[in-house]
Structure formats: structure tokens, C-alpha cells
Scaffold this motif. Structure first.
Motif, PDB file in Angstrom:
ATOM      1  N   SER A 112     -38.199 -85.338   5.980  1.00  0.00           N
ATOM      2  CA  SER A 112     -39.087 -85.096   7.020  1.00  0.00           C
ATOM      3  C   SER A 112     -39.827 -83.906   7.391  1.00  0.00           C
ATOM      4  CB  SER A 112     -38.324 -85.349   8.401  1.00  0.00           C
ATOM      5  OG  SER A 112     -39.163 -85.358   9.248  1.00  0.00           O
ATOM      6  N   LYS A 113     -41.143 -84.082   7.531  1.00  0.00           N
ATOM      7  CA  LYS A 113     -41.562 -82.544   7.774  1.00  0.00           C
ATOM      8  C   LYS A 113     -41.834 -82.246   9.420  1.00  0.00           C
ATOM      9  CE  LYS A 113     -44.894 -82.451   3.809  1.00  0.00           C
ATOM     10  NZ  LYS A 113     -43.793 -82.306   2.923  1.00  0.00           N
ATOM     11  N   ASN A 114     -41.160 -83.267  10.100  1.00  0.00           N
ATOM     12  CA  ASN A 114     -40.913 -83.012  11.716  1.00  0.00           C
ATOM     13  C   ASN A 114     -39.880 -82.049  11.778  1.00  0.00           C
ATOM     14  OD1 ASN A 114     -43.000 -85.106  11.976  1.00  0.00           O
ATOM     15  ND2 ASN A 114     -41.192 -86.600  12.541  1.00  0.00           N
ATOM     16  N   ARG A 115     -40.400 -80.796  12.292  1.00  0.00           N
ATOM     17  CA  ARG A 115     -39.526 -79.960  12.628  1.00  0.00           C
ATOM     18  C   ARG A 115     -39.440 -79.327  13.977  1.00  0.00           C
ATOM     19  NH1 ARG A 115     -37.200 -75.048   9.038  1.00  0.00           N
ATOM     20  NH2 ARG A 115     -36.747 -73.524  10.937  1.00  0.00           N
ATOM     21  N   SER A 116     -38.430 -79.361  14.719  1.00  0.00           N
ATOM     22  CA  SER A 116     -38.328 -79.022  16.170  1.00  0.00           C
ATOM     23  C   SER A 116     -38.456 -77.756  16.034  1.00  0.00           C
ATOM     24  CB  SER A 116     -37.147 -79.656  16.778  1.00  0.00           C
ATOM     25  OG  SER A 116     -36.949 -78.940  17.951  1.00  0.00           O
ATOM     26  N   PRO A 117     -39.149 -77.043  17.198  1.00  0.00           N
ATOM     27  CA  PRO A 117     -38.840 -75.692  17.281  1.00  0.00           C
ATOM     28  C   PRO A 117     -37.456 -74.939  17.830  1.00  0.00           C
ATOM     29  CG  PRO A 117     -40.172 -76.830  19.090  1.00  0.00           C
ATOM     30  CD  PRO A 117     -39.884 -77.831  18.201  1.00  0.00           C
ATOM     31  N   LEU A 118     -36.899 -76.109  18.084  1.00  0.00           N
ATOM     32  CA  LEU A 118     -35.359 -75.785  18.361  1.00  0.00           C
ATOM     33  C   LEU A 118     -34.590 -75.405  17.256  1.00  0.00           C
ATOM     34  CD1 LEU A 118     -34.253 -78.405  20.955  1.00  0.00           C
ATOM     35  CD2 LEU A 118     -34.587 -75.974  21.228  1.00  0.00           C
ATOM     36  N   ILE A 119     -35.065 -76.015  16.043  1.00  0.00           N
ATOM     37  CA  ILE A 119     -34.087 -75.464  14.611  1.00  0.00           C
ATOM     38  C   ILE A 119     -34.512 -74.119  14.164  1.00  0.00           C
ATOM     39  CG2 ILE A 119     -33.960 -76.245  12.253  1.00  0.00           C
ATOM     40  CD1 ILE A 119     -34.875 -78.979  12.926  1.00  0.00           C
ATOM     41  N   TYR A 120     -33.326 -73.571  13.912  1.00  0.00           N
ATOM     42  CA  TYR A 120     -33.246 -72.064  13.390  1.00  0.00           C
ATOM     43  C   TYR A 120     -33.586 -72.430  11.823  1.00  0.00           C
ATOM     44  CZ  TYR A 120     -31.446 -67.923  11.497  1.00  0.00           C
ATOM     45  OH  TYR A 120     -31.448 -66.838  10.579  1.00  0.00           O
ATOM     46  N   ARG A 121     -32.686 -73.007  11.278  1.00  0.00           N
ATOM     47  CA  ARG A 121     -32.771 -73.145   9.754  1.00  0.00           C
ATOM     48  C   ARG A 121     -32.505 -74.796   9.328  1.00  0.00           C
ATOM     49  NH1 ARG A 121     -30.967 -68.879   5.120  1.00  0.00           N
ATOM     50  NH2 ARG A 121     -32.224 -70.001   3.438  1.00  0.00           N
TER      51      ARG A 121
END
Length: 159
Positions: A112-121
């Protein structure tokens, strides 16, 4: 099944795992989450880390996980196991941060290319996304994390 575990072993970013292990060592507040079968990987990590004298919190109810993430700050390390990578699509996309955010690692077999801004890595691994491999791949990774933690921070005589 053995092919799916071999696929994880060959595709996992071990540098990212090592960084995660060092963060687990350095953070006082560590929590692991997952939904449904992915929660078994969080619980497995919790048990393995307890044997290594590191407490890892977990909460099974999704609403408790969302509340925890929403209230967590920069002193918190959160590890999320999500087979498909859609953990943040299902209910966390509307989290409104009122303070500094926690350090969040997302471990996923989903592309998934959906990446939350909450994710560090995001730590990804190769997966066919089939039902048979689902829990075993995540359990394998949680075991790799605890083994790396042991080999990085302990000698044979420490435990």
C-alpha cells in the motif's frame, strides 16, 4: 508455508529491524498493536520481550488502540503489525494530533502506498497476501525482532 517464511527472510529490511530494536531498547514506553490475526504478532512480541526483561504493552480492542495512539506523545514507541498495511486506512486517518507524535513503526506485507503522516518508518516484507501465510509471516517477524534485540543488547550470561 515455508516458502512464505523464506520470502520474508529474504525481503526484510534488517537495517530497519536493527533501528527498531535500538528504539525498543531506548524507549521506556513501548506498545505493540495489530488487528485480528496481526494482534497475535503483537502479543508474541510482548511475551518474547518480557522474557528479555523489557515490558511491551498491547491492547486488543481497536478503539483502545486508537485512543492510545491519539493520546501518545514523543515518549512513546508504537509498533503496528498490519498484514495488508491498511491499519491506518481503517479508522486512524482522522486522528487529530494535539501534541507531539509518538514514534510509530508499521510492519506490513502490503504494498500500500497509503502512508499516514503518523508513521515514522514502514518496514515491509514480500508477501503474496494469501490467507495461509497471514499470521505466520507476522509471527516470524516478531520473533526476528526479539532475537535481534537479544543479540544486540545481551550476552549469553545476561539473562
Amino acid at each position: 508455508l515455508s516458502g512464505s517464511l523464506e520470502s520474508v527472510a529474504n525481503s526484510l529490511d534488517y537495517e530497519a529491524i536493527h533501528e527498531l530494536v535500538n528504539d525498543i531498547w531506548n524507549y521506556e514506553n513501548v506498545t505493540a498493536f495489530g488487528l485480528l490475526k496481526a494482534e497475535t504478532a503483537a502479543i508474541n512480541l510482548q511475551v518474547d520481550m518480557l522474557m528479555l526483561k523489557k515490558f511491551v504493552n498491547t491492547k486488543m480492542a481497536f478503539d483502545e488502540q486508537v485512543k492510545y495512539i491519539n493520546e501518545a506523545d514523543e515518549r512513546e514507541l508504537i509498533i503496528i503489525f498490519s498484514y495488508t498495511g491498511k491499519y491506518f486506512v481503517e479508522g486512524l486517518r482522522n486522528i487529530q494530533r494535539k501534541r507531539s507524535k509518538p514514534r510509530i513503526y508499521l510492519i506490513s506485507g502490503g504494498a500500500s502506498k497509503n502512508r499516514s503522516p503518523l508513521i515514522y518508518r514502514k518496514i515491509c516484507f514480500s508477501s503474496s497476501q494469501d490467507q495461509i501465510s497471514h499470521p505466520y509471516q507476522l509471527l516470524f517477524i516478531s520473533s526476528i525482532i526479539s532475537q535481534e534485540y537479544y543479540h544486540t543488547h545481551f550476552s549469553r550470561n545476561d539473562l
